[in-house]
Structures are given as C-alpha cells and as structure tokens.
Design a protein around this motif. Structure first.
Motif, PDB file in Angstrom:
ATOM      1  N   ILE A  91      -6.655  -0.615  -2.201  1.00  0.00           N
ATOM      2  CA  ILE A  91      -5.246  -0.258  -2.138  1.00  0.00           C
ATOM      3  C   ILE A  91      -4.970   0.700  -0.984  1.00  0.00           C
ATOM      4  O   ILE A  91      -3.839   0.849  -0.548  1.00  0.00           O
ATOM      5  CB  ILE A  91      -4.779   0.362  -3.473  1.00  0.00           C
ATOM      6  N   PHE A  92      -5.992   1.374  -0.454  1.00  0.00           N
ATOM      7  CA  PHE A  92      -5.818   2.241   0.701  1.00  0.00           C
ATOM      8  C   PHE A  92      -6.033   1.458   2.001  1.00  0.00           C
ATOM      9  O   PHE A  92      -5.293   1.614   2.969  1.00  0.00           O
ATOM     10  CB  PHE A  92      -6.791   3.415   0.651  1.00  0.00           C
ATOM     11  N   GLU A  93      -7.080   0.642   2.007  1.00  0.00           N
ATOM     12  CA  GLU A  93      -7.455  -0.074   3.228  1.00  0.00           C
ATOM     13  C   GLU A  93      -6.716  -1.403   3.361  1.00  0.00           C
ATOM     14  O   GLU A  93      -6.564  -1.929   4.464  1.00  0.00           O
ATOM     15  CB  GLU A  93      -8.976  -0.301   3.210  1.00  0.00           C
ATOM     16  N   GLY A  94      -6.290  -1.960   2.219  1.00  0.00           N
ATOM     17  CA  GLY A  94      -5.560  -3.228   2.243  1.00  0.00           C
ATOM     18  C   GLY A  94      -6.440  -4.445   2.149  1.00  0.00           C
ATOM     19  O   GLY A  94      -5.939  -5.574   2.149  1.00  0.00           O
ATOM     20  N   ARG A 145       0.832  -1.209   0.000  1.00  0.00           N
ATOM     21  CA  ARG A 145       0.000   0.000   0.000  1.00  0.00           C
ATOM     22  C   ARG A 145       0.865   1.257   0.000  1.00  0.00           C
ATOM     23  O   ARG A 145       0.538   2.259  -0.640  1.00  0.00           O
ATOM     24  CB  ARG A 145      -0.932  -0.022   1.219  1.00  0.00           C
ATOM     25  N   LEU A 146       1.997   1.199   0.734  1.00  0.00           N
ATOM     26  CA  LEU A 146       2.912   2.346   0.754  1.00  0.00           C
ATOM     27  C   LEU A 146       3.534   2.577  -0.631  1.00  0.00           C
ATOM     28  O   LEU A 146       3.642   3.718  -1.090  1.00  0.00           O
ATOM     29  CB  LEU A 146       4.014   2.113   1.782  1.00  0.00           C
ATOM     30  N   LEU A 178      14.122   5.623  -7.633  1.00  0.00           N
ATOM     31  CA  LEU A 178      14.510   4.968  -6.373  1.00  0.00           C
ATOM     32  C   LEU A 178      13.382   4.078  -5.868  1.00  0.00           C
ATOM     33  O   LEU A 178      13.622   2.980  -5.340  1.00  0.00           O
ATOM     34  CB  LEU A 178      14.865   6.025  -5.321  1.00  0.00           C
ATOM     35  N   LEU A 179      12.144   4.545  -6.022  1.00  0.00           N
ATOM     36  CA  LEU A 179      10.990   3.726  -5.624  1.00  0.00           C
ATOM     37  C   LEU A 179      10.931   2.451  -6.452  1.00  0.00           C
ATOM     38  O   LEU A 179      10.639   1.367  -5.926  1.00  0.00           O
ATOM     39  CB  LEU A 179       9.706   4.539  -5.806  1.00  0.00           C
ATOM     40  N   LEU A 206       3.015   6.141  -2.670  1.00  0.00           N
ATOM     41  CA  LEU A 206       4.124   6.964  -3.177  1.00  0.00           C
ATOM     42  C   LEU A 206       4.085   7.049  -4.694  1.00  0.00           C
ATOM     43  O   LEU A 206       4.324   8.116  -5.273  1.00  0.00           O
ATOM     44  CB  LEU A 206       5.463   6.377  -2.705  1.00  0.00           C
ATOM     45  N   LEU A 207       3.777   5.924  -5.341  1.00  0.00           N
ATOM     46  CA  LEU A 207       3.679   5.925  -6.802  1.00  0.00           C
ATOM     47  C   LEU A 207       2.591   6.882  -7.258  1.00  0.00           C
ATOM     48  O   LEU A 207       2.784   7.654  -8.214  1.00  0.00           O
ATOM     49  CB  LEU A 207       3.376   4.501  -7.294  1.00  0.00           C
ATOM     50  N   LEU A 208       1.454   6.851  -6.590  1.00  0.00           N
ATOM     51  CA  LEU A 208       0.345   7.739  -6.941  1.00  0.00           C
ATOM     52  C   LEU A 208       0.755   9.205  -6.810  1.00  0.00           C
ATOM     53  O   LEU A 208       0.546  10.012  -7.732  1.00  0.00           O
ATOM     54  CB  LEU A 208      -0.848   7.423  -6.036  1.00  0.00           C
ATOM     55  N   LEU A 209       1.356   9.557  -5.674  1.00  0.00           N
ATOM     56  CA  LEU A 209       1.750  10.950  -5.435  1.00  0.00           C
ATOM     57  C   LEU A 209       2.800  11.406  -6.449  1.00  0.00           C
ATOM     58  O   LEU A 209       2.679  12.484  -7.055  1.00  0.00           O
ATOM     59  CB  LEU A 209       2.295  11.099  -4.010  1.00  0.00           C
ATOM     60  N   PHE A 210       3.839  10.591  -6.639  1.00  0.00           N
ATOM     61  CA  PHE A 210       4.912  10.961  -7.560  1.00  0.00           C
ATOM     62  C   PHE A 210       4.386  11.059  -8.997  1.00  0.00           C
ATOM     63  O   PHE A 210       4.779  11.951  -9.757  1.00  0.00           O
ATOM     64  CB  PHE A 210       6.058   9.945  -7.494  1.00  0.00           C
ATOM     65  N   PHE A 211       3.510  10.135  -9.368  1.00  0.00           N
ATOM     66  CA  PHE A 211       2.990  10.141 -10.740  1.00  0.00           C
ATOM     67  C   PHE A 211       2.168  11.398 -11.002  1.00  0.00           C
ATOM     68  O   PHE A 211       2.269  12.015 -12.077  1.00  0.00           O
ATOM     69  CB  PHE A 211       2.129   8.895 -10.971  1.00  0.00           C
ATOM     70  N   LEU A 212       1.335  11.798 -10.038  1.00  0.00           N
ATOM     71  CA  LEU A 212       0.529  13.007 -10.216  1.00  0.00           C
ATOM     72  C   LEU A 212       1.412  14.250 -10.317  1.00  0.00           C
ATOM     73  O   LEU A 212       1.161  15.148 -11.126  1.00  0.00           O
ATOM     74  CB  LEU A 212      -0.458  13.147  -9.057  1.00  0.00           C
TER      75      LEU A 212
END
Length: 278
Positions: free
Chosen positions: A208-211, A18-19, A72-73, A23-29
């Motif tokens: 993907i947020f709650e798992g 989930r982490l 790096l991710l 991070l992928l979501l934030l970086f991609f946006l």
C-alpha cells in the motif's frame, strides 16, 4: 539493459489509492489517539495522551475536525468509485474476480483456509482479492458510515436534538464508542498481523506504500490472479522494479511507527479499562 533494475514486482495500487490509504491511516490514528485520550481521562494513561494534544478540550476540537476531514475523504472515495467504475459493463464487473464485492467463492475459500491452518486441506488459490482483504475494505466502508454519522450527531447535539429525541443521543454515543472500539481492535490486531506480521508478509507488506507486490510471493499466494493476467497478456505491462532502498527505509519507519502507536493505544486501553467510568 544490464544496469536496469529487474521488474520483479506487480502493480497493485494506483497513486490515488495509496494516497487514500495514507490519509485514512493518519486520520484514523489521530481519531483513535484523541478518542482514547478523552475516554481514559480518569487514568494516567489518558492524561498523558491528552497532554500530547494540548489538553482535554483541544483533543476534542482535533477529534471533531479530523472527523470532518475523514468524512470528506469518504465522500472523495465515493466520487472516485463513481467516476472509475465501468458502468457499461457493470453487471459483469461486480461478478469479476477484480471486484471487491463478496462472492460465494470467498466463503468457500475462508473455510478452506481454516482447514489449511489445521492441516486437513490444501491452501486455497486466491485471485486478486482474498476474503480478508474484502472484509477489511467493507469493514472500513461501513465503519466510516457509522462513525461518521454518529460523530456528526454528537458534534452538533443541539442541531441533532431538533431532528431526534434527546435520549437518542445517549444511544448514538454508545454506538459511536462501541464501533470505535471494534474498529481499533480490528485494525490494531487482525489487520496489523495479517497485513504485516504473518510469515508471508513479515517484516512488512509494502504494497500500500509502494503500490506493488513481489511477483514470486504473489504467484505463490494468488496463483489464479497471475494465471489470469498471463492468459490475458496483461502481466508484462504490470511489472515494475522494486523501490529504492531509501524509499523502503521510509516505508518501514512510517509503517512501524503506525503499528507502534496502534499497539500503545490497544495495550494501554486494555490495561486501564477497569479504571474508567463506562
């Protein structure tokens, strides 16, 4: 026992997975917004976006640094795979329904799914991963390789020109731009719709947020996975209660903020595309 919340959801993603996605979501946006801002700088849309990042040059600096964080991710993800793959049973693992590697059954289920859309076949009974989820994963995986590789060459053109002829940087630029447009187009339309806006998941898939995912809905869409877990006696150990209401509100707010930003970039990009120099 009576006050304990019902365990009506099944674990699907670990905290580290989930982490990675967060991070992928934030970086991609951020990459999408800074990239579109610079690409559309000739328009009011692009100039408005650029002003959010403190100007054209700042948008470029942010784009480069976040691109490095993304790489790096990606390396962290490769390390995660290396240390979590069961190498002793590797040959069995890659052919397992738990594997994200595409299998022939995925192709068959794709055509069966299309037939179900048209009302001429019954719905396919999926296992742990649907064909569209595998496509999403591998599209991102190779997208990271292409965008990361071309992005590094463009970020350090002098060093790149010592390895490659200068004209290849023009080709690299177009590969980077086209792959970025394809990635944003896919994520902001197909991924958003399939993951969150179709009837099965509406108003949002919180997995993907709650798992975890709703057990009843998963039993309906992925009966082969649930039946397999029941036969192996693993299902009870994977059941968890639903997240609290406050957590759900945070998930919805964050998820819809991401969807809104993505749609702004998509629609603004389409409307203003005739007014930029390609």
């Amino acid at each position: 026992m009576g006050n304990q919340p019902a365990k009506n959801r099944i674990k699907r993603f670990t905290p580290i997975q989930r982490l990675f996605h967060l991070l992928l979501l934030l970086f991609f946006l951020i990459q999408g917004a800074t990239g579109v801002a610079r690409m559309y700088i000739e328009t009011g849309f692009g100039q408005s976006l650029v002003s959010c990042f403190g100007g054209y040059e700042n948008a470029l600096i942010i784009h480069k640094w976040v691109g490095i964080f993304l790489l790096l991710l990606f390396l962290g993800h490769l390390a995660y795979l290396f240390f979590n793959i069961g190498w002793k049973n590797f040959s069995q693992l890659i052919n397992s329904p738990d594997s994200l590697l595409p299998r022939w059954v995925d192709l068959g289920q794709f055509f069966q799914h299309v037939g179900w859309f048209l009302g001429i076949t019954k719905a396919p009974e999926f296992d742990r991963w649907g064909y569209w989820e595998k496509f999403d994963y591998w599209a991102v995986f190779w997208g990271m390789v292409i965008l990361g590789g071309t992005g590094l060459l463009l970020a350090y053109p002098l060093a790149a020109s010592r390895l490659l002829p200068g004209w290849t940087l023009n080709v690299v630029f177009w590969i980077h731009r086209i792959e970025a447009i394809l990635a944003m187009g896919h994520v902001f339309t197909i991924h958003f719709f399939v993951a969150h806006l179709r009837r099965h998941n509406f108003p949002m898939d919180r997995a993907i947020f709650e798992g975890s995912v709703d057990l009843a809905a998963t039993r309906h869409e992925k009966p082969d996975w649930i039946q397999r877990l029941e036969k192996m006696g693993l299902l009870p150990g994977l059941l968890v209660p639903e997240a609290g209401k406050k957590q759900q509100i945070v998930f919805y707010l964050f998820g819809y903020a991401a969807i809104t930003l993505g749609l702004i970039l998509l629609i603004g990009g389409i409307i203003n595309s005739p007014h930029i120099t390609w």
